[in-house]
Design a protein around this motif. Structure first.
Motif, PDB file in Angstrom:
ATOM      1  N   GLN A 124       0.771  -1.207   0.095  1.00  0.00           N
ATOM      2  CA  GLN A 124       0.123   0.037  -0.095  1.00  0.00           C
ATOM      3  C   GLN A 124       0.843   1.255  -0.077  1.00  0.00           C
ATOM      4  N   VAL A 125       0.608   2.287  -1.014  1.00  0.00           N
ATOM      5  CA  VAL A 125       1.539   3.459  -1.070  1.00  0.00           C
ATOM      6  C   VAL A 125       0.940   4.312  -0.131  1.00  0.00           C
ATOM      7  N   GLN A 126       1.894   4.916   0.653  1.00  0.00           N
ATOM      8  CA  GLN A 126       1.693   5.990   1.539  1.00  0.00           C
ATOM      9  C   GLN A 126       2.303   7.075   1.205  1.00  0.00           C
ATOM     10  N   VAL A 127       1.793   8.319   1.090  1.00  0.00           N
ATOM     11  CA  VAL A 127       2.543   9.589   0.921  1.00  0.00           C
ATOM     12  C   VAL A 127       2.109  10.605   1.980  1.00  0.00           C
ATOM     13  N   VAL A 128       2.973  11.251   3.039  1.00  0.00           N
ATOM     14  CA  VAL A 128       2.877  11.975   4.086  1.00  0.00           C
ATOM     15  C   VAL A 128       3.533  13.135   3.956  1.00  0.00           C
ATOM     16  N   GLU A 129       2.793  14.295   4.084  1.00  0.00           N
ATOM     17  CA  GLU A 129       3.430  15.653   3.899  1.00  0.00           C
ATOM     18  C   GLU A 129       3.550  16.285   5.371  1.00  0.00           C
ATOM     19  N   SER A 130       4.503  17.208   5.843  1.00  0.00           N
ATOM     20  CA  SER A 130       4.665  17.784   7.064  1.00  0.00           C
ATOM     21  C   SER A 130       5.353  19.206   6.958  1.00  0.00           C
ATOM     22  N   GLY A 131       5.251  19.879   7.990  1.00  0.00           N
ATOM     23  CA  GLY A 131       6.251  21.284   7.685  1.00  0.00           C
ATOM     24  C   GLY A 131       5.391  22.496   7.496  1.00  0.00           C
ATOM     25  N   GLY A 132       3.908  22.290   7.326  1.00  0.00           N
ATOM     26  CA  GLY A 132       3.313  23.611   7.004  1.00  0.00           C
ATOM     27  C   GLY A 132       3.017  24.387   8.269  1.00  0.00           C
ATOM     28  N   GLY A 133       2.352  25.506   8.103  1.00  0.00           N
ATOM     29  CA  GLY A 133       2.262  26.293   9.425  1.00  0.00           C
ATOM     30  C   GLY A 133       1.776  27.741   8.805  1.00  0.00           C
ATOM     31  N   LEU A 134       1.864  28.733   9.746  1.00  0.00           N
ATOM     32  CA  LEU A 134       1.603  30.178   9.657  1.00  0.00           C
ATOM     33  C   LEU A 134       2.872  30.772   9.658  1.00  0.00           C
TER      34      LEU A 134
ATOM     35  N   ARG B 214      10.013  25.036   5.361  1.00  0.00           N
ATOM     36  CA  ARG B 214      10.609  23.850   4.800  1.00  0.00           C
ATOM     37  C   ARG B 214       9.347  22.725   4.873  1.00  0.00           C
ATOM     38  N   LEU B 215       8.897  22.287   4.015  1.00  0.00           N
ATOM     39  CA  LEU B 215       8.122  21.248   3.872  1.00  0.00           C
ATOM     40  C   LEU B 215       8.806  19.850   3.448  1.00  0.00           C
ATOM     41  N   SER B 216       8.318  18.941   3.943  1.00  0.00           N
ATOM     42  CA  SER B 216       8.912  17.469   3.933  1.00  0.00           C
ATOM     43  C   SER B 216       7.847  16.591   3.699  1.00  0.00           C
ATOM     44  N   CYS B 217       8.254  15.369   2.891  1.00  0.00           N
ATOM     45  CA  CYS B 217       7.496  14.244   2.381  1.00  0.00           C
ATOM     46  C   CYS B 217       7.935  12.884   2.604  1.00  0.00           C
ATOM     47  N   THR B 218       7.500  12.059   2.968  1.00  0.00           N
ATOM     48  CA  THR B 218       7.844  10.839   3.114  1.00  0.00           C
ATOM     49  C   THR B 218       6.904   9.877   2.066  1.00  0.00           C
ATOM     50  N   ALA B 219       7.518   8.945   1.492  1.00  0.00           N
ATOM     51  CA  ALA B 219       6.645   8.286   0.619  1.00  0.00           C
ATOM     52  C   ALA B 219       7.017   6.620   0.952  1.00  0.00           C
ATOM     53  N   SER B 220       6.243   5.665   1.049  1.00  0.00           N
ATOM     54  CA  SER B 220       6.456   4.395   1.211  1.00  0.00           C
ATOM     55  C   SER B 220       5.535   3.584   0.317  1.00  0.00           C
ATOM     56  N   GLY B 221       5.963   2.111   0.207  1.00  0.00           N
ATOM     57  CA  GLY B 221       5.256   1.346  -0.597  1.00  0.00           C
ATOM     58  C   GLY B 221       5.232   1.466  -2.201  1.00  0.00           C
ATOM     59  N   LEU B 222       6.331   1.994  -2.481  1.00  0.00           N
ATOM     60  CA  LEU B 222       6.677   2.364  -4.008  1.00  0.00           C
ATOM     61  C   LEU B 222       8.113   2.586  -4.135  1.00  0.00           C
ATOM     62  N   PRO B 223       8.492   2.143  -5.518  1.00  0.00           N
ATOM     63  CA  PRO B 223       9.944   2.327  -5.615  1.00  0.00           C
ATOM     64  C   PRO B 223      10.429   3.965  -5.707  1.00  0.00           C
ATOM     65  N   PHE B 224      10.674   4.197  -4.836  1.00  0.00           N
ATOM     66  CA  PHE B 224      10.717   6.176  -4.745  1.00  0.00           C
ATOM     67  C   PHE B 224      11.691   6.547  -5.681  1.00  0.00           C
ATOM     68  N   ASP B 225      12.809   5.594  -5.826  1.00  0.00           N
ATOM     69  CA  ASP B 225      13.806   6.328  -6.759  1.00  0.00           C
ATOM     70  C   ASP B 225      13.541   6.079  -8.164  1.00  0.00           C
TER      71      ASP B 225
ATOM     72  N   ARG C 244      15.554  15.947  -2.793  1.00  0.00           N
ATOM     73  CA  ARG C 244      14.962  14.742  -2.457  1.00  0.00           C
ATOM     74  C   ARG C 244      16.336  13.945  -1.966  1.00  0.00           C
ATOM     75  N   VAL C 245      15.898  13.039  -1.146  1.00  0.00           N
ATOM     76  CA  VAL C 245      17.140  12.062  -0.535  1.00  0.00           C
ATOM     77  C   VAL C 245      16.471  10.750  -0.849  1.00  0.00           C
ATOM     78  N   ASN C 246      16.901  10.228  -2.143  1.00  0.00           N
ATOM     79  CA  ASN C 246      16.260   8.670  -2.322  1.00  0.00           C
ATOM     80  C   ASN C 246      16.641   7.729  -1.156  1.00  0.00           C
ATOM     81  N   ALA C 247      17.808   7.707  -0.533  1.00  0.00           N
ATOM     82  CA  ALA C 247      18.031   6.775   0.300  1.00  0.00           C
ATOM     83  C   ALA C 247      16.925   6.748   1.553  1.00  0.00           C
ATOM     84  N   ASN C 248      16.452   7.983   1.480  1.00  0.00           N
ATOM     85  CA  ASN C 248      15.398   8.074   2.768  1.00  0.00           C
ATOM     86  C   ASN C 248      13.962   8.315   2.472  1.00  0.00           C
ATOM     87  N   ASN C 249      13.744   8.101   1.024  1.00  0.00           N
ATOM     88  CA  ASN C 249      12.408   8.281   0.517  1.00  0.00           C
ATOM     89  C   ASN C 249      11.774   9.486   1.041  1.00  0.00           C
TER      90      ASN C 249
END
Length: 125
Positions: free
Chosen positions: A1-11, A19-30, A72-77
């Motif tokens: 199952q693919v999961q994409v999660v963003e973080s870092g937003g705000g006022l 600085r926004l961050s995103c991690t993705a799992s369940g897919l060949p990110f690279d 992006r840092v492929n090693a860390n998805n």
């Protein structure tokens, strides 16, 4: 199952940074180009920036060139968007997505394959 999660937003105040961050799992990110999109209330979603799967080619919407940096840092998805000199018109929900390709011009990316739920960025004047 693919999961994409963003973080870092705000006022943040105009002129500030986030600085926004995103991690993705369940897919060949690279193997995917990755992009950032945004959607403001009452407006259509628009591509903001895109980076090729090999971490080298980057593309930006004209209105953010020189202010935003995608990486992006492929090693860390992991995918990032450094946003400097923020303006009130940057206020939107920002989404991370695995995309079919990156492209020049204001379109920035090809079709979205997978995306997250978004993180809100609000810039006050």
């Amino acid at each position: 199952q693919v999961q994409v999660v963003e973080s870092g937003g705000g006022l943040v105040q105009a002129g500030g940074s986030l600085r926004l961050s995103c991690t993705a799992s369940g897919l060949p990110f690279d193997s995917y180009s990755m992009g950032w999109f945004r959607q403001a209330p009452g407006k259509e979603r628009e591509g903001v920036s895109c980076i090729g799967f090999n971490e080298q080619m980057t593309f930006y919407k004209d209105s953010v060139k020189g202010r935003f940096t995608i990486s992006r840092v492929n090693a860390n998805n992991a995918l990032y968007l450094q946003m400097n000199s923020l303006k009130p018109e940057d206020t939107a929900m920002y989404y991370c997505a695995a995309v079919s390709w990156c492209t020049g011009g204001d379109t920035v990316t090809g079709p979205i394959q997978y995306s997250g739920q978004g993180t809100q960025v609000t810039v006050s004047s």
